[in-house]
Design an enzyme around this catalytic site. Structure first.
Site, short mmCIF file in Angstrom:
data_model
loop_
_atom_site.label_atom_id
_atom_site.label_comp_id
_atom_site.label_asym_id
_atom_site.label_seq_id
_atom_site.Cartn_x
_atom_site.Cartn_y
_atom_site.Cartn_z
CG ASP A 131 -2.99 -8.33 0.61
OD1 ASP A 131 -2.24 -8.63 1.55
OD2 ASP A 131 -3.99 -7.59 0.74
CG HIS A 182 -2.01 -0.99 1.18
ND1 HIS A 182 -2.86 -1.14 0.12
CD2 HIS A 182 -2.37 -1.93 2.10
CE1 HIS A 182 -3.71 -2.14 0.37
NE2 HIS A 182 -3.43 -2.63 1.57
CG ASP A 217 -5.02 -9.97 3.42
OD1 ASP A 217 -4.70 -10.48 2.34
OD2 ASP A 217 -4.77 -8.78 3.70
CG HIS A 221 -6.65 -5.15 1.65
ND1 HIS A 221 -6.08 -6.00 2.56
CD2 HIS A 221 -7.81 -4.72 2.19
CE1 HIS A 221 -6.87 -6.10 3.63
NE2 HIS A 221 -7.93 -5.34 3.43
#
Length: 317
Positions: free
Chosen positions: A165, A128, A245, A167
């Site tokens: 991931d 991120h 995740d 996200h």
């Protein structure tokens, strides 16, 4: 048997964003304990990373960002809030430099023949972190630092990054948005954090997945979106943002994958690396916040990288 390097460092345990923060030191203990429990760690090539230098970080981050992270490092006993989710403790800078350095060491190992592939068990995560902004638990973008090192130090011209991931890796996309030497393939729950705008570029492959998506649909989407794009791109090195995740037990997300799905995608990416990059693959830990699911998933991932029997070999869904 494939030689897999395992790259971690005690400094990565020192990053402490607070007692109730999901990105906690216990995550790395869970990974290492699972590898020990499954008898995998003893077969890996254990390597220690050096901290990333400012020059290495500034291949992907602005000098102002690197200076800001250094200046934000708090004194003993204090914390610094970079955004509502991203916290620095007194040792967080030390940990982040080691995490970024791990990707560099992994690239060195696979490019110079010390290992066939590598897994970096590090924190804080990185995908991120944008060129000039820390966010989403991330200070520096570890996989981007590794990719830039491969491109510049080893004069590669085509590096693929696969990010599963849950996200979207907005930071990685921000950094390589206008760099066609990097093919960035990202699967992610949508709509979901960080919900930032996504650029339309031929070298940016987006695979949004609705909440509740399970393994069959995930595998079909990877086969549809990623594998053909990677085969057209012909990468000289495969990098992986390995976030676990998307596991059905993860408390921060809503996909429905399990360890076998992570084994499948690992083998799919390793197959691409074998076809085009001499098997050279570097994986760097991103998310995964249920400790049991994280440990099992990471062990399955490493088992698939190293070719240790225990899961079915890769095949199309």
């Amino acid at each position: 048997m494939t030689q897999t390097a395992y790259i971690s460092h005690p400094d990565c345990l020192l990053h402490d964003p607070g007692p109730h923060h999901p990105e906690r030191p216990a995550r790395l203990h869970a990974v290492r304990n699972a590898l020990l429990d499954e008898g995998l760690l003893e077969g890996l090539c254990l390597l220690d990373p050096q901290p990333a230098t400012d020059a290495q970080l500034q291949r992907v981050h602005t000098a102002a960002h690197v200076a800001h992270i250094r200046a934000s490092a708090p004194a003993s006993g204090y914390q610094a809030m970079l955004d509502p989710d991203t916290v620095m403790g007194e040792h967080s800078l030390q940990a982040a430099l080691r995490a970024a350095g791990a990707g560099i060491e992994a690239v060195r190992a696979v490019m110079e023949g010390d290992a066939d592939n590598a897994f970096c068990a590090v924190r804080p995560p990185g995908h991120h972190a944008e060129r000039d902004r820390a966010m989403g638990f991330c200070l520096f973008n570890n996989v981007a630092v590794a990719a830039a090192h491969a491109l510049e130090h080893y004069a590669l011209s085509r590096v693929a990054i696969a990010d599963f991931d849950v996200h979207h890796g907005n930071g990685t996309e921000d950094i390589f948005r206008d760099d066609p030497r990097v093919l960035y393939c990202s699967s992610f729950q949508h709509p979901f954090y960080p919900d930032t705008p996504r650029a339309e570029r031929e070298h940016l492959i987006h695979t949004p997945l609705a909440a509740g998506t399970g393994g069959k649909s995930f595998r079909a989407a990877i086969e549809r979106d990623w594998i053909p794009a990677m085969d057209r791109f012909v990468p000289e090195l495969m990098l992986v943002s390995a976030g676990f995740d998307a596991h059905r037990d993860d408390p921060l997300a809503g996909l429905d994958l399990d360890e076998d799905d992570f084994a499948w995608v690992t083998r799919a990416l390793a197959a691409v690396a074998s076809r085009h990059a001499g098997g050279r693959l570097v994986s760097i830990l991103e998310g995964g916040y249920d400790l049991s699911a994280l440990g099992l998933s990471a062990a399955t991932h490493v088992r698939a990288l190293s070719g240790v029997p225990g899961h079915q070999a890769f095949r199309s869904p």
